[in-house]
Design a protein around this motif. Structure first.
Motif: not given
Ligand SMILES: Cc1cc2nc3c(=O)[nH]c(=O)nc-3n(C[C@H](O)[C@H](O)[C@H](O)COP(=O)(O)OP(=O)(O)OC[C@H]3O[C@@H](n4cnc5c(N)ncnc54)[C@H](O)[C@@H]3O)c2cc1C
Length: 284
Positions: A19, A51, A55, A72, A122, A125, A127, A163, A167, A170, A200, A207-208, A279
């Protein structure tokens, strides 16, 4: 690589898959269409892979990424609803889950409205948003470990922290959530999204939040107190709207963002004696 019949692409540009729109090419990019694919890739790579979800929490180096990257495929992107129970594939964008919740007045995960992530990401992390974590409503997760073993794990057997989750090493395949009906969901989501837009920087790639909030305070507040909002390094800028966001204003590089994160850490440490912890996850 000796893998057969598995979708393997070479030199896939990760810039377009994060992102913040930064990142070099992945030398080996696997799209897993089944659990068998995943098990085979894991075995073949000795469990040494990255993985990729959506992004949205990644800062990737601009040079070629040598470690294989797995994502995936669409087979893992689905949602099955049975009243208040949802079964969700790990590749499912959270926006799809949210749309279902809005249509069906389902409450529980709607606080995360606006996060541009996959459900697997999610959960990994843990999230959270507006004081609610994704793990709050999860009942069970199915995941594959690095040896290719698949387990269904009850929530009680998982760890979820700030955060963080058990997992980490995994691959989440799918998860089950229990939600509940609440007619206030639409209004609440409208309000959450309004607050996001007001606080925001959503019109520029990011990336947030870059840093975790230290105990008792917010990283954004500390960075703002150091007078760093708007600080720019080439194409990267500390957001003028939210000091814990670094935005890609124009063709920013990994080094530009890295420079700003180091500058922030030094400044906050000098002024407050607090060490900020990242983070985001860095690749490369
Ligand atoms: C505009 C914006 C706002 C945001 N707001 C928040 C918020 O309010 N709260 C918050 O907590 N975060 C927020 N984030 C951060 C982000 O969205 C989170 O951390 C989210 O959990 C990442 O998910 P992703 O699918 O994009 O994972 P990625 O960024 O692709 O990967 C992040 C981690 O997760 C792992 N992962 C991905 N898929 C899997 C899977 N299937 N199994 C195991 N591990 C996996 C990856 O290997 C990596 O370690 C924000 C980001 C942006 C850009």
């Amino acid at each position: 690589m000796s893998i057969k019949k598995i979708e393997l692409r070479q030199h896939v540009d990760l810039k377009g898959l994060t992102t913040i729109k930064i990142g070099g090419p992945a030398r080996h990019f696997f799209v897993a269409h089944s659990r068998d694919d995943l098990a085979e890739i894991s075995k073949d790579t000795g469990g040494a892979w990255y993985l990729l979800g959506r992004g949205s929490n990644l800062l990737v180096k601009d040079s070629c990424i040598e470690k294989p990257v797995i994502t995936l495929g669409e087979e893992f992107d689905y949602l099955r609803a049975d009243n208040e129970t949802l079964e969700v594939g790990a590749a499912t964008p959270f926006s799809r889950v949210l749309n279902h919740c809005l249509k069906s007045d389902l409450s529980g995960v709607h606080n995360l409205a606006g996060i541009p992530a996959s459900c697997g990401g999610l959960l990994r992390m843990n999230a959270s948003s507006f004081k609610r974590e994704i793990s709050a409503c999860v009942t069970e997760v199915e995941a594959m470990d690095k040896s290719g073993t698949i387990s269904r794990i009850a929530k009680e057997a998982l760890f979820f922290g700030y955060r963080a989750s058990s997992l980490k090493d995994s691959i989440v395949l799918r998860a089950w959530f229990i939600l509940h009906r609440d007619t206030r969901v639409k209004n609440e989501v409208r309000n959450f999204l309004k607050i996001r837009r007001e606080t925001q920087e959503l019109s520029l790639p990011s990336c947030g939040c870059i840093f975790k909030n230290p105990p008792g305070t917010s990283a954004g507040f500390l960075i703002e107190q150091c007078g760093l909002k708007g600080l720019t390094k080439n194409g990267a800028q500390i957001s003028r709207k939210h000091a814990n966001f670094i935005v890609n204003v124009k063709n920013a590089s990994y080094e530009d963002v890295d420079y700003l994160t180091r500058f922030i850490k030094d400044s906050v440490y000098k002024k407050f004696g607090i060490i900020l912890e990242e983070e985001i996850e860095r690749w490369g």
